[in-house]
Design a protein around this motif. Structure first.
Motif, mmCIF file in Angstrom:
data_model
loop_
_atom_site.group_PDB
_atom_site.id
_atom_site.type_symbol
_atom_site.label_atom_id
_atom_site.label_comp_id
_atom_site.label_asym_id
_atom_site.label_seq_id
_atom_site.Cartn_x
_atom_site.Cartn_y
_atom_site.Cartn_z
ATOM 1 N N GLU A 109 -7.802 -14.420 9.992
ATOM 2 C CA GLU A 109 -7.563 -13.676 8.756
ATOM 3 C C GLU A 109 -6.062 -13.616 8.444
ATOM 4 O O GLU A 109 -5.233 -13.436 9.336
ATOM 5 C CB GLU A 109 -8.076 -12.255 8.947
ATOM 6 N N GLN A 110 -5.765 -13.766 7.135
ATOM 7 C CA GLN A 110 -4.365 -13.703 6.681
ATOM 8 C C GLN A 110 -3.876 -12.250 6.672
ATOM 9 O O GLN A 110 -4.575 -11.358 6.225
ATOM 10 C CB GLN A 110 -4.311 -14.280 5.263
ATOM 11 N N VAL A 111 -2.649 -12.021 7.177
ATOM 12 C CA VAL A 111 -2.092 -10.664 7.152
ATOM 13 C C VAL A 111 -1.742 -10.292 5.716
ATOM 14 O O VAL A 111 -1.144 -11.082 4.988
ATOM 15 C CB VAL A 111 -0.841 -10.578 8.054
ATOM 16 N N LYS A 112 -2.120 -9.075 5.301
ATOM 17 C CA LYS A 112 -1.915 -8.668 3.905
ATOM 18 C C LYS A 112 -1.167 -7.358 3.754
ATOM 19 O O LYS A 112 -0.524 -7.108 2.747
ATOM 20 C CB LYS A 112 -3.274 -8.464 3.226
ATOM 21 N N TYR A 113 -1.311 -6.459 4.740
ATOM 22 C CA TYR A 113 -0.895 -5.078 4.490
ATOM 23 C C TYR A 113 0.409 -4.694 5.184
ATOM 24 O O TYR A 113 0.761 -3.526 5.243
ATOM 25 C CB TYR A 113 -2.008 -4.124 4.925
ATOM 26 N N ILE A 114 1.103 -5.655 5.765
ATOM 27 C CA ILE A 114 2.397 -5.338 6.379
ATOM 28 C C ILE A 114 3.482 -5.735 5.395
ATOM 29 O O ILE A 114 3.486 -6.863 4.894
ATOM 30 C CB ILE A 114 2.535 -6.049 7.746
ATOM 31 N N MET A 173 -7.120 3.715 4.879
ATOM 32 C CA MET A 173 -7.680 2.450 5.349
ATOM 33 C C MET A 173 -7.697 2.389 6.862
ATOM 34 O O MET A 173 -8.646 1.880 7.466
ATOM 35 C CB MET A 173 -6.878 1.279 4.786
ATOM 36 N N ALA A 174 -6.649 2.912 7.489
ATOM 37 C CA ALA A 174 -6.581 2.882 8.954
ATOM 38 C C ALA A 174 -7.749 3.663 9.538
ATOM 39 O O ALA A 174 -8.462 3.168 10.419
ATOM 40 C CB ALA A 174 -5.254 3.462 9.437
ATOM 41 N N VAL A 175 -7.976 4.873 9.018
ATOM 42 C CA VAL A 175 -9.039 5.723 9.566
ATOM 43 C C VAL A 175 -10.411 5.086 9.322
ATOM 44 O O VAL A 175 -11.216 4.929 10.255
ATOM 45 C CB VAL A 175 -8.974 7.133 8.941
ATOM 46 N N GLY A 224 -5.457 -3.042 12.645
ATOM 47 C CA GLY A 224 -4.215 -3.536 13.262
ATOM 48 C C GLY A 224 -3.045 -3.490 12.305
ATOM 49 O O GLY A 224 -1.963 -3.028 12.649
ATOM 50 N N GLU A 225 -3.263 -3.949 11.071
ATOM 51 C CA GLU A 225 -2.150 -4.024 10.117
ATOM 52 C C GLU A 225 -1.722 -2.648 9.626
ATOM 53 O O GLU A 225 -0.534 -2.379 9.463
ATOM 54 C CB GLU A 225 -2.566 -4.884 8.911
ATOM 55 N N THR A 226 -2.685 -1.771 9.385
ATOM 56 C CA THR A 226 -2.313 -0.482 8.785
ATOM 57 C C THR A 226 -1.729 0.493 9.807
ATOM 58 O O THR A 226 -1.122 1.481 9.428
ATOM 59 C CB THR A 226 -3.533 0.173 8.099
ATOM 60 N N THR A 227 -1.941 0.231 11.098
ATOM 61 C CA THR A 227 -1.355 1.139 12.104
ATOM 62 C C THR A 227 -0.099 0.548 12.741
ATOM 63 O O THR A 227 0.507 1.178 13.597
ATOM 64 C CB THR A 227 -2.378 1.451 13.222
ATOM 65 N N ALA A 228 0.294 -0.662 12.316
ATOM 66 C CA ALA A 228 1.422 -1.333 12.992
ATOM 67 C C ALA A 228 2.774 -0.780 12.551
ATOM 68 O O ALA A 228 3.778 -0.969 13.220
ATOM 69 C CB ALA A 228 1.368 -2.833 12.735
ATOM 70 N N THR A 229 2.807 -0.122 11.373
ATOM 71 C CA THR A 229 4.046 0.496 10.920
ATOM 72 C C THR A 229 3.830 1.989 10.873
ATOM 73 O O THR A 229 2.704 2.429 10.645
ATOM 74 C CB THR A 229 4.448 -0.006 9.517
ATOM 75 N N LEU A 236 0.842 -1.194 0.000
ATOM 76 C CA LEU A 236 0.000 0.000 0.000
ATOM 77 C C LEU A 236 0.881 1.248 0.000
ATOM 78 O O LEU A 236 1.975 1.230 0.571
ATOM 79 C CB LEU A 236 -0.871 0.039 1.262
ATOM 80 N N THR A 237 0.371 2.319 -0.612
ATOM 81 C CA THR A 237 1.058 3.603 -0.468
ATOM 82 C C THR A 237 0.687 4.170 0.898
ATOM 83 O O THR A 237 -0.261 3.713 1.543
ATOM 84 C CB THR A 237 0.620 4.597 -1.552
#
Lengths: 281, 511
Positions: A143-148, A52-54, A74-79, A44-45
């Motif tokens: 669910e499979q992690v996709k966005y990290i 997506m996070a918001v 969870g995934e989009t705010t982890a980095t 993701l950019t």
């Protein structure tokens, strides 16, 4: 950093060697998505990730049963930082390193419920089984992690997600929203993943009595225990199933909170009795 | 003023008796050393600093007549012998990087033609990076610009032939340097009538002030240090030079305090064999340094596929590194330049199995392949050693008939590779000061004559020690504003060629 260097090198190579279209050299945008770095990965950019996070955070506040939205939050705010911190916490611990090396997955296939049923009453596996029974849930695939972007950090997130039910079993907290919020507060103090902190915002959805219980009992329990206990991500659950659950709690330095389901049952019966008494009058 | 004559110095000693006999009554008269041999200069310590000082004095017309003795506790002939017979696949673990300024000095004193050039590796590229953030800086003269006056000193020596204008520094074994200095000294012995008195494998038993001779025509040595050697000889020194290392005996005799602190770090050194040379051509090579929170790890090129390691780290980590079997030790060195500091910290705590762990972690660690050194394939047996890292600075470099050079005067962290170079620059400055004193007819042991040396070197060394000390401290942080700040600073220097040129000028001793 490395992808940038790769891009620079590729551009140089393109200048000197070939005149092929410089697709890989162009900046990462929605029109030019780099190839996935692991199966199922969707790069993701920054803008996409933020949006997506918001939206996922607001969506999951609106409907707390949307597990998919909680996962995306969870995934989009982890980095940046947070998932790396959790990965480093695993790398600092011998067991955590072993988990990262073996990359075990916990699904209904790998954790055999029939076997858990046969375990003695005081074991971790039996406690997990009883928690599943009591809450009426099934150990299903997460669910499979996709966005990290980092494949190892993606596994760390996956592991956290799959360990979540064991945290429930260890603390005895139920899956009702009050229990989830308390457990998320514990996880936030322990793993520092932002999503678990954001999930505490769901406390506004609680009923006034539940909310005061959260503030007075469960939040203090969650924060003190989350901070003083060892990193729970470093528990190799698959190897702990036959272990005494009290012993594991002691090793991790976690106290069991008051039984929330029991408290709620007692209060409910009291309320019912009062109501019946009122009607009888 | 009297015209200068070579015999002047000994006559001066005699003359001073007359001056001192009146006020000298309070002095105690030691009974030992009734018949010392009188020297103009006695140098304790035959390391690079001491030997280059002696060579500098003997190569200079105004000081070549001085009567000089040099004392070293080691068998110096063994060093030259070992160096001559060394195989091209066998390098000592004690190596130094000689800056162009140091090389220019070695040229001036005629020592560089005696260097075994097949055992010298010039390098013209340097990769330095932060072990936490990965922020890096590369040094080469092609990317540094804007300060033409800071180009390195031209190397005129025939010995080091090519690429001189691009060279950052020259890596060689300390033994190669020492043996070149000894060879130069032997060549001077053959060509002059003032041979050097060399006391090799000789210890200094005692240093004390001399006495007035019973004989009224004898020499008054009451302000002169008398050096008693383990072979029984006693030397009287007009000027006693302490080039005897960090625990200098001469400094203690002179009552000069040395202040500073211990870093609680050890420098681990080893001779490495690489998968490939750091550069294809023999006259170009790359030096690597990665700043880890426990201390910097540096890999410096030697001829061929060889390199030398200087890894500053915690004493417990250093002890563990020395205990590892070869396979695990090799893995650790490769990891030091590639893996995260979290991984390294863990690897330092396990007693074996590093090779396996490193192989696994390398699959999941992103690092810049252009920045890291070639893979280490072997570590020379018995070459792994460790020494404690300290910061020390003497209060002054000079006293009555005493001067200190090199490690006796200052000790620093090796992260900038400047310890030996600053010792050579000390020797150059002291030789200049002595030559000035001789030319103006002054007593070379007089504090006033020596003051020029202190002025020339003290502040410069103090600034260097301070800079190195701050670098060590700034890079000890693992997280927070200091880490962001240092990365930002490094990034600015990396992008600003002029500033980089200034740093490189300073590092090569040209500033």
């Amino acid at each position: 950093m490395a992808p940038i260097h790769r891009a620079v090198r590729a551009r140089k190579a393109a200048q000197y060697v070939t005149r092929q279209p410089q697709r890989c050299a162009a900046a990462f945008s929605v029109l030019n998505r780099p190839p996935p770095s692991y199966e199922g990965h969707i790069p993701l950019t920054t803008i996409e990730r933020g949006a997506m996070a918001v939206s996922a955070a607001l969506g999951s506040l609106w409907n707390p049963y949307r597990g998919d939205l909680i996962s995306i939050t969870g995934e989009t705010t982890a980095t940046p930082y947070f998932i790396y911190r959790l990965r480093d916490a695993m790398l600092r611990d011998p067991t955590g390193r072993r988990i990262l090396r073996d990359r075990p997955r916990m699904t209904s296939k790998t954790i055999d419920v029939k076997y858990l049923r046969t375990l003695p009453a005081n074991t971790v596996g039996r406690a997990f089984f009883e928690w599943l029974e009591r809450e009426g849930v099934e150990q299903d695939s997460r669910e499979q992690v996709k966005y990290i972007d980092d494949e190892e950090c993606a596994y760390v997130m996956q592991r956290y997600r799959e360990s979540h039910d064991f945290f429930h079993a260890l603390t005895g907290l139920p899956i009702v929203q009050e229990g989830e919020v308390a457990l998320k507060a514990f996880e936030f103090a322990n793993t520092v993943l932002p999503m678990t902190g954001l999930a505490m915002g769901a406390a506004i959805n609680l009923k006034p009595a539940e909310r005061s219980r959260f503030w007075e009992t469960y939040l203090p329990w969650a924060l003190t225990n989350g901070l003083k206990s060892k990193e729970v991500i470093n528990v190799y659950w698959e190897e702990q199933l036959e272990r005494d659950v009290g012993e594991l709690r002691a090793e991790l330095n976690i106290e069991k909170p008051p039984d929330l389901r029991e408290t709620r049952r007692v209060l409910r019966e009291k309320r019912r009795a009062e109501k019946a008494a009122r009607q009888a009058q | 003023m009297r015209p200068f004559r070579p015999q002047y110095f000994l006559r001066e000693a005699r003359r001073s008796r007359v001056r001192q006999v009146v006020g000298g009554a309070h002095r105690s008269y030691a009974s030992s050393a009734t018949n010392p041999e009188v020297y103009d200069l006695v140098c304790v310590g035959g390391g690079p600093a001491g030997l280059s000082l002696v060579n500098a004095l003997r190569s200079n017309g105004s000081t070549s007549h001085l009567k000089i003795a040099l004392i070293d506790s080691q068998d110096l002939s063994k060093i030259s012998h070992g160096q001559h017979n060394a195989s091209p696949t066998d390098y000592s673990n004690r190596c130094s990087s000689l800056t162009p300024a140091s090389m220019a000095f070695l040229d001036t004193i005629g020592a560089s033609p005696h260097l075994n050039t097949s055992r010298v590796r010039p390098y013209n590229h340097m990769n330095v990076w932060d072990g936490i953030t990965g922020q890096h800086i590369t040094f080469d003269w092609a990317t540094a610009h804007g300060f033409p006056s800071l180009e390195p000193n031209p190397i005129t020596a025939s010995a080091i032939s090519s690429a001189e204008s691009k060279t950052i520094a020259y890596m060689t074994e300390n033994s190669n340097l020492v043996s070149a200095l000894l060879a130069r000294s032997a060549a001077l012995d053959a060509s002059t009538s003032h041979p050097l008195t060399l006391y090799s494998s000789t210890k200094v038993d005692n240093v004390e002030l001399g006495t007035q001779s019973e004989d009224p025509e004898g020499v008054d040595l009451r302000s002169w240090p008398l050096v008693t050697l383990s072979n029984g000889a006693t030397l009287a020194a007009r000027l006693l030079v302490g080039a005897d290392g960090p625990n200098s005996f001469v400094r203690t005799f002179a009552g000069i305090q040395s202040r500073g602190w211990d870093y609680e770090r050890m420098g681990v050194v080893a001779t490495l064999e690489l998968e490939s040379p750091t550069a294809a051509e023999p006259e170009s090579a790359t030096a690597y340094q990665r700043f880890l929170p426990s201390g910097p790890a540096a890999l410096l090129p030697l001829p061929g596929n060889y390199a030398t390691l200087v890894w500053s780290t915690h004493p417990s980590y250093a002890a563990r590194l020395r205990e590892l079997n070869e396979e695990d030790a090799i893995a650790m060195v490769n990891a030091a330049f590639r893996l995260s500091s979290v991984d390294l910290e863990y690897l330092h705590t396990i007693s074996s199995g590093q090779a396996d762990e490193v192989a696994w972690r390398l699959q999941h660690t992103q690092f810049n392949n252009d920045l890291v050194p070639p893979q280490v394939m072997g570590i020379k047996k018995g070459s792994v050693a460790a020494f404690p890292l300290r910061m020390r600075h003497a209060d002054t470099y000079t006293g009555e008939r005493v001067a200190l050079v090199g490690d006796a005067a200052h000790t620093m962290h090796p992260l900038a590779g400047q310890g030996l170079n600053s010792g050579l620059l000390d020797a150059a400055a002291l030789a200049r000061t002595i030559s000035d004193a001789v030319n103006s007819g002054a007593d070379i042991g007089d504090t006033l004559s020596l003051e020029g040396y202190n002025t020339a070197r003290y502040a410069a060394n103090h600034a260097l020690l301070g800079a190195v000390d701050k670098l060590h401290k700034v890079y000890s942080w693992q997280s927070g504003p200091v880490v962001w700040g240092r990365s930002l600073g490094l990034g600015v220097v990396e992008r600003w060629g002029g500033l980089k040129g200034l740093f490189m000028g300073g590092a090569s001793g040209g500033a």
